[in-house]
Motif scaffolding. Sequence first.
Motif, PDB file in Angstrom:
ATOM      1  N   LEU A  39     -48.383  -1.892  -6.896  1.00  0.00           N
ATOM      2  CA  LEU A  39     -49.635  -2.056  -6.172  1.00  0.00           C
ATOM      3  C   LEU A  39     -49.805  -3.469  -5.608  1.00  0.00           C
ATOM      4  N   VAL A  40     -49.154  -4.441  -6.236  1.00  0.00           N
ATOM      5  CA  VAL A  40     -49.387  -5.841  -5.873  1.00  0.00           C
ATOM      6  C   VAL A  40     -49.205  -6.106  -4.379  1.00  0.00           C
ATOM      7  N   PRO A  41     -48.074  -5.736  -3.773  1.00  0.00           N
ATOM      8  CA  PRO A  41     -47.932  -6.025  -2.342  1.00  0.00           C
ATOM      9  C   PRO A  41     -48.887  -5.235  -1.449  1.00  0.00           C
ATOM     10  N   GLU A  42     -49.359  -4.084  -1.929  1.00  0.00           N
ATOM     11  CA  GLU A  42     -50.322  -3.300  -1.154  1.00  0.00           C
ATOM     12  C   GLU A  42     -51.712  -3.921  -1.186  1.00  0.00           C
ATOM     13  N   LEU A  43     -52.026  -4.567  -2.287  1.00  0.00           N
ATOM     14  CA  LEU A  43     -53.370  -5.093  -2.508  1.00  0.00           C
ATOM     15  C   LEU A  43     -53.552  -6.510  -2.000  1.00  0.00           C
ATOM     16  N   VAL A  44     -52.578  -7.367  -2.233  1.00  0.00           N
ATOM     17  CA  VAL A  44     -52.727  -8.802  -1.962  1.00  0.00           C
ATOM     18  C   VAL A  44     -52.797  -9.076  -0.463  1.00  0.00           C
ATOM     19  N   ARG A  45     -53.690  -9.987  -0.088  1.00  0.00           N
ATOM     20  CA  ARG A  45     -53.921 -10.306   1.321  1.00  0.00           C
ATOM     21  C   ARG A  45     -53.568 -11.756   1.634  1.00  0.00           C
ATOM     22  N   PRO A  46     -53.177 -12.012   2.879  1.00  0.00           N
ATOM     23  CA  PRO A  46     -52.953 -13.397   3.296  1.00  0.00           C
ATOM     24  C   PRO A  46     -54.240 -14.208   3.149  1.00  0.00           C
ATOM     25  N   ALA A 139     -64.663 -13.266 -13.913  1.00  0.00           N
ATOM     26  CA  ALA A 139     -64.957 -13.213 -12.482  1.00  0.00           C
ATOM     27  C   ALA A 139     -65.385 -11.817 -12.070  1.00  0.00           C
ATOM     28  N   GLY A 140     -64.979 -10.820 -12.844  1.00  0.00           N
ATOM     29  CA  GLY A 140     -65.361  -9.446 -12.537  1.00  0.00           C
ATOM     30  C   GLY A 140     -64.513  -8.451 -13.299  1.00  0.00           C
ATOM     31  N   VAL A 141     -64.930  -7.194 -13.243  1.00  0.00           N
ATOM     32  CA  VAL A 141     -64.243  -6.092 -13.911  1.00  0.00           C
ATOM     33  C   VAL A 141     -63.956  -5.006 -12.881  1.00  0.00           C
ATOM     34  N   ILE A 142     -62.741  -4.473 -12.922  1.00  0.00           N
ATOM     35  CA  ILE A 142     -62.308  -3.411 -12.013  1.00  0.00           C
ATOM     36  C   ILE A 142     -62.007  -2.175 -12.845  1.00  0.00           C
ATOM     37  N   ALA A 143     -62.705  -1.083 -12.592  1.00  0.00           N
ATOM     38  CA  ALA A 143     -62.575   0.131 -13.394  1.00  0.00           C
ATOM     39  C   ALA A 143     -62.314   1.318 -12.480  1.00  0.00           C
ATOM     40  N   LEU A 144     -61.092   1.833 -12.503  1.00  0.00           N
ATOM     41  CA  LEU A 144     -60.660   2.869 -11.573  1.00  0.00           C
ATOM     42  C   LEU A 144     -60.420   4.186 -12.304  1.00  0.00           C
ATOM     43  N   SER A 145     -61.015   5.255 -11.803  1.00  0.00           N
ATOM     44  CA  SER A 145     -60.834   6.602 -12.360  1.00  0.00           C
ATOM     45  C   SER A 145     -61.088   6.603 -13.862  1.00  0.00           C
ATOM     46  N   THR A 146     -62.283   6.152 -14.244  1.00  0.00           N
ATOM     47  CA  THR A 146     -62.553   5.973 -15.665  1.00  0.00           C
ATOM     48  C   THR A 146     -64.030   6.154 -15.978  1.00  0.00           C
ATOM     49  N   TYR A 147     -64.387   5.849 -17.206  1.00  0.00           N
ATOM     50  CA  TYR A 147     -65.779   5.964 -17.671  1.00  0.00           C
ATOM     51  C   TYR A 147     -65.964   4.942 -18.790  1.00  0.00           C
ATOM     52  N   GLU A 211     -57.670   3.996   1.007  1.00  0.00           N
ATOM     53  CA  GLU A 211     -59.028   3.511   1.285  1.00  0.00           C
ATOM     54  C   GLU A 211     -59.586   2.755   0.078  1.00  0.00           C
ATOM     55  N   GLU A 212     -59.304   3.262  -1.097  1.00  0.00           N
ATOM     56  CA  GLU A 212     -59.753   2.620  -2.333  1.00  0.00           C
ATOM     57  C   GLU A 212     -59.140   1.227  -2.474  1.00  0.00           C
ATOM     58  N   ILE A 213     -57.847   1.117  -2.212  1.00  0.00           N
ATOM     59  CA  ILE A 213     -57.174  -0.179  -2.301  1.00  0.00           C
ATOM     60  C   ILE A 213     -57.771  -1.156  -1.293  1.00  0.00           C
ATOM     61  N   SER A 214     -58.108  -0.672  -0.115  1.00  0.00           N
ATOM     62  CA  SER A 214     -58.735  -1.526   0.894  1.00  0.00           C
ATOM     63  C   SER A 214     -60.114  -1.995   0.452  1.00  0.00           C
ATOM     64  N   ASP A 215     -60.911  -1.074  -0.097  1.00  0.00           N
ATOM     65  CA  ASP A 215     -62.247  -1.440  -0.571  1.00  0.00           C
ATOM     66  C   ASP A 215     -62.169  -2.423  -1.737  1.00  0.00           C
ATOM     67  N   LEU A 216     -61.204  -2.205  -2.621  1.00  0.00           N
ATOM     68  CA  LEU A 216     -61.020  -3.126  -3.732  1.00  0.00           C
ATOM     69  C   LEU A 216     -60.620  -4.509  -3.217  1.00  0.00           C
ATOM     70  N   GLY A 217     -59.753  -4.553  -2.209  1.00  0.00           N
ATOM     71  CA  GLY A 217     -59.366  -5.828  -1.630  1.00  0.00           C
ATOM     72  C   GLY A 217     -60.550  -6.570  -1.034  1.00  0.00           C
ATOM     73  N   ASP A 218     -61.450  -5.838  -0.384  1.00  0.00           N
ATOM     74  CA  ASP A 218     -62.665  -6.461   0.159  1.00  0.00           C
ATOM     75  C   ASP A 218     -63.502  -7.059  -0.969  1.00  0.00           C
ATOM     76  N   TRP A 219     -63.658  -6.303  -2.044  1.00  0.00           N
ATOM     77  CA  TRP A 219     -64.453  -6.759  -3.188  1.00  0.00           C
ATOM     78  C   TRP A 219     -63.825  -7.999  -3.824  1.00  0.00           C
ATOM     79  N   MET A 220     -62.503  -7.985  -3.979  1.00  0.00           N
ATOM     80  CA  MET A 220     -61.812  -9.135  -4.554  1.00  0.00           C
ATOM     81  C   MET A 220     -61.957 -10.359  -3.645  1.00  0.00           C
TER      82      MET A 220
END
Length: 227
Positions: A39-46, A139-147, A211-220
């Motif tokens: 996921l790292v190269p898909e998520l990380v942005r310049p 700095a924050g918590v990321i919780a994907l497909s969970t409860y 789309e989820e990875i993109s939204d997460l990148g915006d949040w990060m």
Amino acid sequence: MDNATDLLETIEQETGPSPQWAIVWLHGLGADGHDFVPLVPELVRPGWPALRFVFPHAPVRAVTINNGARMRAWYDIVGTDFPTRADSEGVDQSIVQAGALIDREHARGIPAERVLLAGFSQGGAIALAAGLRRKTPLAGVIALSTYLPGAETAATTKTEAATRQPVFMAHGTADPVIPLIHAERSAQLLGSLGVDVEWHRYPMAHHLCAEEISDLGDWMSRRFEQA
């Protein structure tokens, strides 16, 4: 099973020299630390600061719901009823182990306020539960497909620091493993406790989507900008 005080074995990836931020990412049931490395190269942005991704391997333990089979798991799943399915002792142990990894980042020069705790499925459940008990805010918590496990005691276990940690939650509308309703209830509960939750749903099952990875990148990106 490892003792709760033992430092878990991890896989690490750094996106640049002298990382300024760390992301501790907890995998799902039966997987291991390798699961989200791609996921790292898909998520990380310049333009992002240098990051250290830390992917720990959960301890191996017997999982009751899987006929006692031994596999990597953050806690035992003892039944199908969501409010009581998570083994509370295992949850507590994993919270301690995640905290030890966060403390190690502090020792390596990255304080808690520049650490994101992330997790998918069972790992996300630990991320949420650990976030609620933090005495020093992340700095924050990321919780994907969970409860959130242990929801019935969340109001009493929540710390003041928890309300200063933004949370990104995302879930699939067709998730057959953790039905959407349980994730929605967790997001609503966290919000009622004063936690800033950004909630997303996507037309998918129990996995991630572009789309989820993109939204997460915006949040990060907002976390980095606000630091």
